[in-house]
Design an enzyme around this catalytic site. Structure first.
Site, PDB file in Angstrom:
ATOM      1  CB  SER A 107     -43.818  -4.625  43.392  1.00 47.50           C
ATOM      2  OG  SER A 107     -43.536  -5.248  42.171  1.00 47.50           O
ATOM      3  CG  ASP A 110     -50.278  -1.880  40.515  1.00 46.08           C
ATOM      4  OD1 ASP A 110     -50.891  -2.399  41.463  1.00 46.08           O
ATOM      5  OD2 ASP A 110     -49.210  -2.334  40.066  1.00 46.08           O
ATOM      6  CG  HIS A 167     -48.782  -5.783  41.955  1.00 49.97           C
ATOM      7  ND1 HIS A 167     -48.372  -4.602  41.391  1.00 49.97           N
ATOM      8  CD2 HIS A 167     -47.648  -6.409  42.334  1.00 49.97           C
ATOM      9  CE1 HIS A 167     -47.054  -4.533  41.405  1.00 49.97           C
ATOM     10  NE2 HIS A 167     -46.580  -5.628  41.976  1.00 49.97           N
TER      11      HIS A 167
END
Length: 432
Positions: free
Chosen positions: A275, A196, A166
């Site tokens: 992230s 992911d 993402h």
């Protein structure tokens, strides 16, 4: 002179009296050189006065010099008092400074370990900028504007960078900034939307690349200390610490909704921009990728999630070698779990089973409408290989344990009866 002597005599009135000086404590920097010098001078002065006094007493004065002798006695007493005062003051000053605790500049053992861990692993953490092409409304020129950013880390000396999918989703171009602020354009090697995970590659000299040490996530324990390094809110190379709050959590992929199992829960502060960054153990080894947080506000609330390194390792190896992850699928689209619950049944309702897919080839029925517009439910999958299926997460979890080309037995509820149908699993089509 008489008044001065009277004042001083209260301190040294007689040989039997005790002199007790009283001083307020001093709070000032210690000056050892000045203190030693003052003490030395006052002691010399005191010795000189005492010697002079002894010499004077040993000398037999003449009657006509009585007044002079008294004057000399008074002078000697004054000098002796001054010398004693300086000596006592200097001694008390030394004693007071001896009890002043100077804060030590040395770090504690655990602090040194944290500092060393950050210094050794920071060169392995990178800053990733997601660029998107936008057309200027007036000039119609194509511009690249940042649409997001995140973190990542160096996987090997070949320039492979691991991050979250993402972080790079929807990017027209990607740029990677190393710890020494050198910037490189990055190409996408491959990604796995379901877990992911994404792998990039930069063309950087080997001396600029420091791969992160890879650890093991299978033997983690709740309560052990962890460290997260990333770029929250664009602040590069930020360190946060915490502990493992839970193990074997399950979250859904932001891209596909497919569940990610065995996720690590931590209370280390993870914010937007973290992230894709590494989660490290106290030895500085990688144990997970920081990927999501549970927060109503979007900021850290003490509940963060990291994909375990044991899961990441297998995915990265496939992406580096083949550019994709080969994962088996049934080839169906199924209804949301809430819809099936409203029907009062348990399982996965098949909405669509394309004829060219594994389930369609095996004969699973899709949901459709008849000529009157009435809804005719398709097959409801209740188990796979004897393992009960209650919802979509259960189905994904079972398929993750299977291999491409494997034949599985799918038990379905068709109308009012149960059927068992063999299905040959096929690889997931390539994503673009």
């Amino acid at each position: 002179m008489a008044s001065a002597y009277s004042f001083l005599s209260t301190h040294i009135s007689s040989p039997t009296s005790t002199f007790i000086p009283r001083f307020l404590p001093l709070n000032r920097p210690q000056n050892s050189t000045l203190t030693l010098s003052t003490t030395f001078s006052s002691r010399n002065l005191q010795s000189a006065c005492i010697v002079a006094s002894l010499r004077h007493r040993n000398h037999s004065p003449a009657p006509e010099s009585t007044s002079v002798n008294k004057l000399l006695d008074s002078l000697l007493v004054i000098l002796t008092s001054v010398a004693l005062s300086f000596t006592v003051y200097a001694t008390d000053l030394d004693s007071a400074n001896a009890f002043v605790v100077t804060p030590s500049k040395k770090l504690q053992t655990d602090e040194l370990a944290t500092v060393r861990l950050f210094q050794e692993n920071t060169p392995s953490v990178v800053y990733i900028t997601n660029l998107a092409s936008r057309q200027d409304a007036f000039t119609l020129d194509l511009l690249e504007v940042p649409q997001g950013s995140g973190s990542g880390f160096v996987w090997d000396k070949k320039g492979h960078i691991v991050t979250n999918y993402h972080v790079i989703r929807g990017a027209s171009d990607l740029r990677v900034t190393l710890a020494d602020q050198s910037i490189f354009d990055a190409q996408v090697v491959g990604f796995d939307q379901d877990k992911d995970v994404a792998v990039l590659r930069i063309d950087a000299p080997e001396d600029k690349l420091r791969p992160i040490p890879i650890g093991v996530s299978a033997d983690l324990l709740v309560g052990q200390k962890v460290f997260a390094i990333g770029n929250p809110f664009g602040l590069d190379h930020t360190l946060t610490t915490g502990v493992i709050s839970g193990l074997r959590r399950e979250i859904s992929s932001a891209a596909t909704g497919r569940p990610i199992q065995d996720v690590i829960q931590t209370d280390a502060a993870i914010n937007p921009g973290n992230s894709g960054g590494p989660l490290l153990d106290s030895s500085g080894n990688l144990i997970g990728i920081n990927t999501a947080i549970y927060s109503p506000s979007g900021a850290s609330s003490g509940v963060g999630f990291s994909i375990p390194v044991d899961t990441v390792g297998g995915i990265v190896d496939q992406l580096v070698q083949f550019g994709k992850v080969t994962r088996p699928i049934l080839g169906i689209k199924f209804a949301p779990d809430q819809s099936v619950e409203q029907l009062g049944v348990s399982g996965v309702l098949v909405l669509d089973a394309p004829p060219n897919g594994p389930a369609g080839k095996a004969g699973l029925l899709s949901t459709k409408r008849d000529t009157y517009g009435r809804l005719i439910l398709g097959d409801i999958i209740t188990s796979v290989n004897g393992k009960k299926v209650v919802n979509g997460s259960d189905l994904y979890r079972i398929l993750d344990q299977c291999k491409v080309g494997e034949t599985v037995t799918v038990e379905v509820l068709r109308g009012d009866h149960v059927e068992k149908i063999p299905v040959v699993l096929e690889p997931k089509p390539d994503e673009t």
